[in-house]
Design an enzyme around this catalytic site. Structure first.
Site: not given
Ligand SMILES: CCCCCCCCCCCCC/C=C/[C@@H](O)[C@H](COP(=O)(O)O)NC(=O)CCCCC
Ligand SMILES: Nc1ncnc2c1ncn2[C@@H]1O[C@H](COP(=O)(O)OP(=O)(O)O)[C@@H](O)[C@H]1O
Ligand SMILES: [Ca+2]
Length: 556
Positions: A180-181, A208
């Site tokens: 992806t770009e 996610d």
């Molecule tokens: C003091 C100890 C605290 C421990 C609390 C742990 C609870 C963690 C539960 C996390 C649930 C996460 C649900 C998923 C969320 C993701 O969709 C979202 C985006 O993920 P990604 O795209 O891979 O970055 N992640 C979050 O919102 C991160 C939540 C972190 C909270 C500490």
């Molecule tokens: N080439 C790109 N440049 C910038 N952002 C992007 C690109 N491809 C995907 N994304 C965006 O990056 C964000 C984070 O992606 P994700 O793969 O979930 O990584 P992370 O778990 O670190 O948040 C998403 O919102 C997605 O839409």
């Protein structure tokens, strides 16, 4: 029981020992022959060949190929010496690559090489196994792959090229790969441009957020082609045909972890190759009859919304941004006032506190699948009657909340291996609505810490959890469009004050919704769970590795 005919059975050499190798009842098995005891053991599967028998279901064979025989043979990455006698008597060989289960839900691709006394027999084995593999119609042959090069620790491209692509090519899966770009590149491509008829599935390499892009593209495309209006919250959405594979390369990777049991690119690639299928519930989120987003894992307002909003400014830190923002949000201790209304799910088997876990082949999800197929036969009139009945069952709670979380699945992830709602189901058509009311910092910490231990995070006076089909949230300071503009202009002022004085208690009026890691633009939302709207290349978390299952021991 009627005895099934053996497809093939031969005495073949494996690591200089003679084995009775059999292909029967969709299982490849090999066991020591009595004569083998007299031979000297020299290494074996994964380096140590135990006396005994082994079996691999054909459904877990990745590939089979004829192998060149040298007086030395390479196995498991190491050169093994084959005795001149064996090379002389068994100069032909074939190698079977199969799924080998490691600890904690991790899968690996292992090789076993059998040596045959003649070329015709060797060829017959390879052909027969290949024919058996061709009968497995659930396996993908052509995949569309999207890689987010910037997700997680920015390793997506390397992970795919080094760990996943070689496995796909070994399994004869062809791919079209798009790196992806920009953000939403994958979503837009799937929504309009991609020729989806060419593919048996879509794979995303990232976190996610990347998975979210893929489901948005696929769901929107499916609704448009079916003439369904996504803006109407009452519409029944049409399920997507194409399965989705997730190669984890993001920051949280909750959807992968909660559906496979581990965040490991090789394990996920193998689940794709064997053609696993796991249905997933999807929440649609609307504001005033305008579609906002879909969610499959966490919809979180208050704590998780604030963590996400703060963490977006720290993307450069990678996954560690969530720890810093988590600590900061915890210390800030903001609460938000509003009204939650929800429609409890009454006609289901599970409850959010019943301690059951959604596992591969989950009977609660199967029951929902059965109900779903029954529902399809309901006529419109019946649906109207049901809607009227629903109206009387809505419950309303008005309070001050530290967090409002809707988990359509457990939301297990490495930070919390049991997840936000440990008993939530992947495909039962419900979400667990967790309400954490205003409480002291210490109490909130107790609640958070319980996500990482065996203690019940819901067994606290200020926490309640409901299994729901729909819910609405209206913040106390509900924004009309003009209020939203006001909020936008006032936001900078508010956030400035609060960032400078984290402990002053001058709470921002509204939080944001964290929708699978994306920030929603509106605080007032209505949410509906759509049962089993998308399918993954996964099977749910396996209860026990097969080698611990007395029905099919790999090694006895
Ligand atoms: C003091 C100890 C605290 C421990 C609390 C742990 C609870 C963690 C539960 C996390 C649930 C996460 C649900 C998923 C969320 C993701 O969709 C979202 C985006 O993920 P990604 O795209 O891979 O970055 N992640 C979050 O919102 C991160 C939540 C972190 C909270 C500490
Ligand atoms: N080439 C790109 N440049 C910038 N952002 C992007 C690109 N491809 C995907 N994304 C965006 O990056 C964000 C984070 O992606 P994700 O793969 O979930 O990584 P992370 O778990 O670190 O948040 C998403 O919102 C997605 O839409
Ligand atoms: Ca669910």
């Amino acid at each position: 029981m009627e005895k099934q005919p053996k497809l093939l059975s031969s005495q073949l050499l494996l690591k200089n020992r003679l084995f009775e190798v059999t292909l029967q009842r969709a299982t490849l098995s090999w066991k020591d022959t009595p004569a083998a005891g007299r031979r000297r053991a020299s290494g074996g599967i994964n380096g140590t060949l135990k006396v005994g028998s082994y079996c691999v279901p054909v459904s877990e064979i990745i590939a089979v190929r004829e192998t060149e025989v040298d007086s030395r043979t390479k196995d498991d990455g190491r050169w093994q010496k084959m005795s001149q006698a064996s090379a002389g008597t068994h100069p032909f060989a074939f190698t079977v690559s199969y799924v080998d289960r490691g600890s904690r839900h991790r899968w690996r691709c292992s090789d076993v090489t059998f040596h045959c006394p003649d070329g015709a027999l060797c060829h017959q084995w390879v052909q027969t196994i290949k024919e058996q593999l061709l009968l497995l119609t659930n396996r993908p042959k052509h995949l569309l792959v999207y890689i987010n090069p910037f997700g997680g620790k920015q390793q997506g491209k390397r992970i795919y090229e080094q760990k996943v692509a070689p496995l796909f090519s070994r399994a004869s899966i062809s791919t079209d790969v798009i790196v992806t770009e920009r953000a939403n590149h994958a979503r837009d491509h799937l929504r309009t441009d991609a020729d989806l008829k060419k593919y048996d599935g879509v794979v995303c390499v990232g976190g996610d957020g990347m998975f979210s892009e893929v489901i948005h593209g696929l769901i929107s495309r499916t609704q448009r082609e079916a003439g369904v209006d996504e803006n109407c919250p009452e519409e029944k959405l049409v399920p997507c045909d194409l399965r989705i594979g997730i190669i984890p390369a993001g920051s949280t990777d909750c959807i992968c972890y909660a559906t496979v049991g581990v965040n490991d690119p090789i394990t996920s690639a193998l689940h794709i190759i064997v053609g696993d299928s796991q249905a997933l519930d999807v929440c649609s989120v609307h504001h005033n009859s305008t579609f906002l987003r879909y969610s499959v894992s966490l919809l979180g307002y208050g704590f998780y919304g604030d963590v996400l909003t703060d963490s977006e400014r720290k993307r450069w830190m990678g996954p560690a941004r969530y720890d810093i923002s988590g600590l900061k949000t915890f210390l800030t201790h903001n609460y938000y006032e509003g009204t939650v209304s929800f429609l409890p799910a009454t006609d289901i088997l599970g409850t959010p506190r019943d301690k059951t876990k959604c596992r591969a082949g989950c009977y609660v999800c199967q029951d929902s699948e059965w109900r779903l197929s029954e529902d399809k036969q309901l006529c419109k009139l019946d649906e109207d009657v049901l809607d009227q009945e629903e109206d009387g069952r809505w419950q309303v709670i008005r309070s001050k909340f530290l967090a409002i979380n809707a988990a359509s699945m457990s939301c297990a992830c490495p930070r919390s291996p049991k997840g936000l709602s440990p008993a939530a189901h992947l495909a039962d058509g419900t979400a667990d609505l967790i309400l954490v009311r205003k409480c002291s910092r210490l109490d909130f910490l107790r609640h958070l810490l319980r996500h990482t231990s065996k203690d019940d995070q819901f067994d606290l006076a200020f926490v309640e959890v409901h299994r729901v089909r729909r819910f609405r949230f209206t913040p106390k300071h509900c924004e009309s469009d003009s209020e939203l503009d006001l909020k936008e202009s006032g936001k900078k002022l508010f956030s400035h004050i609060c960032r400078d004085h984290p402990a002053c208690g001058c709470a921002t009026v509204n939080s944001n919704w964290n929708c699978d890691g994306e920030i929603l633009q509106h605080a007032a939302i209505e949410v509906r769970v759509h049962c089993q709207l998308v399918k993954l290349f996964a099977r749910g978390i396996e209860e026990l590795p097969v080698f611990e299952d007395p029905c099919c021991p790999s090694a006895i």
